[in-house]
Design a protein around this motif. Structure first.
Motif, PDB file in Angstrom:
ATOM      1  N   ASP A 126       0.990  -1.205  -0.126  1.00 18.21           N
ATOM      2  CA  ASP A 126       0.101   0.000   0.069  1.00 18.21           C
ATOM      3  C   ASP A 126       0.932   1.278  -0.173  1.00 18.21           C
ATOM      4  O   ASP A 126       2.116   1.295   0.641  1.00 18.21           O
ATOM      5  CB  ASP A 126      -0.864   0.116   1.329  1.00 18.21           C
ATOM      6  CG  ASP A 126      -1.968  -1.134   1.017  1.00 18.21           C
ATOM      7  OD1 ASP A 126      -2.056  -1.750   0.208  1.00 18.21           O
ATOM      8  OD2 ASP A 126      -2.650  -1.323   2.186  1.00 18.21           O
ATOM      9  N   VAL A 127       0.591   2.227  -0.778  1.00 18.09           N
ATOM     10  CA  VAL A 127       1.532   3.558  -0.774  1.00 18.09           C
ATOM     11  C   VAL A 127       0.654   4.572  -0.539  1.00 18.09           C
ATOM     12  O   VAL A 127      -0.677   4.714  -0.509  1.00 18.09           O
ATOM     13  CB  VAL A 127       1.834   3.560  -2.345  1.00 18.09           C
ATOM     14  CG1 VAL A 127       2.308   4.945  -2.485  1.00 18.09           C
ATOM     15  CG2 VAL A 127       2.401   2.431  -2.630  1.00 18.09           C
ATOM     16  N   VAL A 128       1.167   5.567   0.279  1.00 15.95           N
ATOM     17  CA  VAL A 128       0.517   6.692   0.791  1.00 15.95           C
ATOM     18  C   VAL A 128       1.185   7.856   0.109  1.00 15.95           C
ATOM     19  O   VAL A 128       2.577   8.120   0.199  1.00 15.95           O
ATOM     20  CB  VAL A 128       0.700   7.193   2.048  1.00 15.95           C
ATOM     21  CG1 VAL A 128       0.056   8.319   2.736  1.00 15.95           C
ATOM     22  CG2 VAL A 128       0.196   5.896   3.116  1.00 15.95           C
ATOM     23  N   HIS A 133      -0.260  14.329  -6.107  1.00  6.64           N
ATOM     24  CA  HIS A 133       0.777  13.448  -6.596  1.00  6.64           C
ATOM     25  C   HIS A 133       0.510  12.191  -6.985  1.00  6.64           C
ATOM     26  O   HIS A 133       1.467  11.442  -7.579  1.00  6.64           O
ATOM     27  CB  HIS A 133       2.108  13.409  -5.264  1.00  6.64           C
ATOM     28  CG  HIS A 133       3.283  13.093  -5.566  1.00  6.64           C
ATOM     29  ND1 HIS A 133       4.126  12.574  -4.523  1.00  6.64           N
ATOM     30  CD2 HIS A 133       4.031  12.817  -6.854  1.00  6.64           C
ATOM     31  CE1 HIS A 133       5.216  12.273  -5.332  1.00  6.64           C
ATOM     32  NE2 HIS A 133       5.110  12.419  -6.654  1.00  6.64           N
ATOM     33  N   ALA A 134      -0.822  11.735  -6.634  1.00  2.78           N
ATOM     34  CA  ALA A 134      -1.106  10.303  -6.950  1.00  2.78           C
ATOM     35  C   ALA A 134      -0.827   9.751  -8.522  1.00  2.78           C
ATOM     36  O   ALA A 134      -0.439   8.774  -8.760  1.00  2.78           O
ATOM     37  CB  ALA A 134      -2.576  10.145  -6.528  1.00  2.78           C
ATOM     38  N   THR A 135      -1.477  10.467  -9.315  1.00  2.17           N
ATOM     39  CA  THR A 135      -1.179   9.930 -10.757  1.00  2.17           C
ATOM     40  C   THR A 135       0.119   9.763 -11.162  1.00  2.17           C
ATOM     41  O   THR A 135       0.461   8.557 -11.797  1.00  2.17           O
ATOM     42  CB  THR A 135      -2.155  11.385 -11.547  1.00  2.17           C
ATOM     43  OG1 THR A 135      -3.238  11.490 -11.271  1.00  2.17           O
ATOM     44  CG2 THR A 135      -1.772  10.987 -13.152  1.00  2.17           C
ATOM     45  N   ARG A 136       1.168  10.652 -10.928  1.00  2.00           N
ATOM     46  CA  ARG A 136       2.240  10.333 -11.411  1.00  2.00           C
ATOM     47  C   ARG A 136       3.063   9.108 -10.683  1.00  2.00           C
ATOM     48  O   ARG A 136       3.821   8.435 -11.137  1.00  2.00           O
ATOM     49  CB  ARG A 136       3.286  11.800 -11.075  1.00  2.00           C
ATOM     50  CG  ARG A 136       4.729  11.492 -11.807  1.00  2.00           C
ATOM     51  CD  ARG A 136       5.397  12.824 -12.069  1.00  2.00           C
ATOM     52  NE  ARG A 136       5.448  13.610 -10.801  1.00  2.00           N
ATOM     53  CZ  ARG A 136       6.919  13.569 -10.152  1.00  2.00           C
ATOM     54  NH1 ARG A 136       7.816  12.917 -10.754  1.00  2.00           N
ATOM     55  NH2 ARG A 136       7.013  14.423  -8.967  1.00  2.00           N
ATOM     56  N   THR A 137       2.558   9.308  -9.177  1.00  2.00           N
ATOM     57  CA  THR A 137       3.336   7.886  -8.436  1.00  2.00           C
ATOM     58  C   THR A 137       2.747   6.780  -8.811  1.00  2.00           C
ATOM     59  O   THR A 137       3.644   5.878  -8.998  1.00  2.00           O
ATOM     60  CB  THR A 137       2.865   8.383  -6.955  1.00  2.00           C
ATOM     61  OG1 THR A 137       3.324   9.392  -6.492  1.00  2.00           O
ATOM     62  CG2 THR A 137       3.366   7.377  -5.903  1.00  2.00           C
ATOM     63  N   CYS A 138       1.460   6.661  -9.165  1.00  2.00           N
ATOM     64  CA  CYS A 138       0.955   5.398  -9.877  1.00  2.00           C
ATOM     65  C   CYS A 138       1.469   4.954 -11.192  1.00  2.00           C
ATOM     66  O   CYS A 138       1.879   3.728 -11.243  1.00  2.00           O
ATOM     67  CB  CYS A 138      -0.452   5.566  -9.733  1.00  2.00           C
ATOM     68  SG  CYS A 138      -1.394   3.880 -10.162  1.00  2.00           S
TER      69      CYS A 138
END
Length: 201
Positions: A126-128, A133-138
């Protein structure tokens, strides 16, 4: 045997003595504190740019989680960029060695390295991350071939310039899929210079 439950936590930097960096990281730490009992291992990744401090963002997050939110210190591991797997095994707490991660690409590389060292590469994580920032992180996790079970998007202060920066970084990532292109390399060198200067001051 029950698979180890792993939570990966990204950190945020805005600039020396910036209140926004503190707010971003406090928002992340508050979220982690609320879910930490669901996990056996918490990986803190970020290094460069310590908001005028001598320590890294991961160390700042660790101190916030353990001192302010009573998260058990033994659950937390810090990324140490530029280490061999053998050095990571010897250094049980994964403390800061050499250079910390200088961008999200290197943070995700650290996740892969740490999971490989712990023989947990096949365990979904699981990632926080902050919402903007979520789109690029994913995208980066998928590109690196890591199994993300859940991606937690933390709501917090939204700074429009930071959001624009993330959109631009995502567009760059689409044409620079290994993160080694000229623009990202320039950004890393600039951040490295800033980090080294802050440690001299």
């Amino acid at each position: 045997m029950k698979p180890l439950r792993v939570l990966v936590v990204h950190g945020y930097w805005w600039g020396p003595d910036s209140k926004w960096a503190v707010l971003f990281n406090i928002s992340v730490c508050e979220f982690v504190a609320g879910v930490h009992t669901n996990y056996d291992l918490i990986l803190l990744l970020s290094g460069w740019g310590g908001n005028g401090r001598k320590d890294t963002i991961a160390e700042l997050q660790r101190d916030t989680l353990t001192i302010c939110f009573d998260v058990p210190r033994e659950k937390i591991k810090l990324a140490s960029y530029g280490c061999t797997a053998e050095r990571l095994r010897i250094q049980a707490d994964f403390g800061f060695v050499g250079l910390p991660p200088l961008d999200t690409w290197q943070e995700v590389d650290e996740v892969k390295k740490m999971l490989l060292t712990l023989e947990l590469l096949d365990v979904p994580i699981d990632v926080v991350t902050m919402h903007w920032h979520a789109t690029r992180t994913c995208f980066i996790y998928r590109l690196k071939g890591l199994k993300v079970n859940r991606l937690f998007r933390v709501d917090g202060v939204l700074i429009i310039t930071r959001f624009i920066h993330e959109v631009a970084a995502l567009l760059i990532a689409l044409v620079d899929q290994d993160g080694q292109g000229a623009i990202l390399r320039y950004e890393r060198l600039k951040r490295l210079k800033e980090m080294r200067q802050s440690r001299k001051d």
